[in-house]
Enzyme design. Structure first.
Site, PDB file in Angstrom:
ATOM      1  CG  HIS A  44       2.147 -18.975 -35.162  1.00  0.00           C
ATOM      2  ND1 HIS A  44       1.508 -17.769 -34.813  1.00  0.00           N
ATOM      3  CD2 HIS A  44       2.661 -19.422 -34.464  1.00  0.00           C
ATOM      4  CE1 HIS A  44       2.000 -17.441 -33.721  1.00  0.00           C
ATOM      5  NE2 HIS A  44       2.373 -18.437 -33.323  1.00  0.00           N
ATOM      6  CD  GLU A  76       2.998 -15.988 -38.098  1.00  0.00           C
ATOM      7  OE1 GLU A  76       3.170 -14.926 -38.732  1.00  0.00           O
ATOM      8  OE2 GLU A  76       1.526 -16.118 -37.972  1.00  0.00           O
ATOM      9  CG  HIS A 198      -4.450 -10.956 -37.547  1.00  0.00           C
ATOM     10  ND1 HIS A 198      -3.710 -12.175 -37.060  1.00  0.00           N
ATOM     11  CD2 HIS A 198      -5.752 -10.943 -37.065  1.00  0.00           C
ATOM     12  CE1 HIS A 198      -4.458 -12.841 -36.251  1.00  0.00           C
ATOM     13  NE2 HIS A 198      -5.752 -12.176 -36.160  1.00  0.00           N
TER      14      HIS A 198
END
EC number: 2.6.99.2
Length: 246
Positions: A44, A76, A198
């Site tokens: 990310h 992402e 997550h």
């Protein structure tokens, strides 16, 4: 088939960035994870490069292309023009769009698909035209799945942060698994595939995988990196693969 495991390298990058030194090597740890059986790598790259740096991306792309061509690269982030340019330059197999503010410490909610449809739809179209699989970060909300599908996306990624936060409360965890499961059911009915990520751990993955047996992929960084301090990266990847059902 069990969910594939994508190892998120952000926590490794945070540790590296504490010093102006090249270790731990983000690419080197990625190599260990893939050699141990992980199916892909996730990053990310935020605008401030506080963990994954833009310079990491070509190295990870080359690692996969040269040594692990069966693996996937997942990038992402919030779909700013700068982010989209990074994606188009480094050609991941999957792009996961997340509604992050640049100042957020970590992703903490999914898209409001009905409200964000006009914003997301042309971005998804652009990415799909470029040949990328597109996944959209999603809260546990079955009602939003038709709108998510209508953006043109291929998948949603279930935000499992609330589930992970119930690590000491089995009753609340069970209720959250069911909420996630019902959202996945609605996504499948709408023609979408489902990822999750997550705060997933070896302890909470089996219940999620049991409730969503068609889960396509889990992306795991913090919990996996924490376990690697105890079990090593190769041993930890094996533990997470077994937790997924491999």
């Amino acid at each position: 088939m069990p969910a594939k495991l994508s190892v998120n390298l952000n926590a490794i990058a945070v540790l590296r960035n504490r010093r102006d030194l090249p270790w731990p090597s983000v690419t080197g740890i990625g190599r260990l994870a893939l050699a141990a059986g992980a199916h892909g790598l996730t990053v990310h790259p935020r605008p401030d490069e506080r963990h994954t740096r833009h310079s990491d991306l070509p190295e990870i792309r080359a690692l996969i292309d040269d040594e692990f061509p069966q693996a996937e690269f997942n990038i992402e982030g919030y779909p700013s023009e700068d982010f989209l340019a990074l994606v188009e330059k480094h050609q991941p197999e999957q792009v996961t769009l997340v509604p992050d503010d640049p100042a957020q410490a970590t992703s903490d909610h999914g898209w409001n698909f009905a409200a964000d449809a006009a914003f997301l739809t042309p971005i998804v179209k652009r990415l799909k035209k470029g040949g990328f699989r597109v996944s959209l970060f999603s809260d546990a909300d079955p009602a939003g799945m038709t709108a998510a599908r209508d953006t043109g996306a291929d998948r949603i990624e279930l935000y499992t942060g609330p589930y992970g936060s119930y690590h000491s409360d089995s009753a609340k965890a069970a209720k959250e698994v069911e909420r996630l499961g019902k959202t996945a059911d609605a996504a499948f009915a709408a023609g979408l595939q489902v990822n999750a990520g997550h705060d997933l751990t070896v302890g909470n993955l089996p219940a999620l995988a049991k409730r969503i047996p068609a889960l396509a992929e889990v992306s795991i960084g913090h919990g996996l990196t924490a376990d690697a301090l105890e079990y090593g990266m190769a041993g930890t990847v094996g533990r997470f693969l077994r937790a997924c059902g491999w």
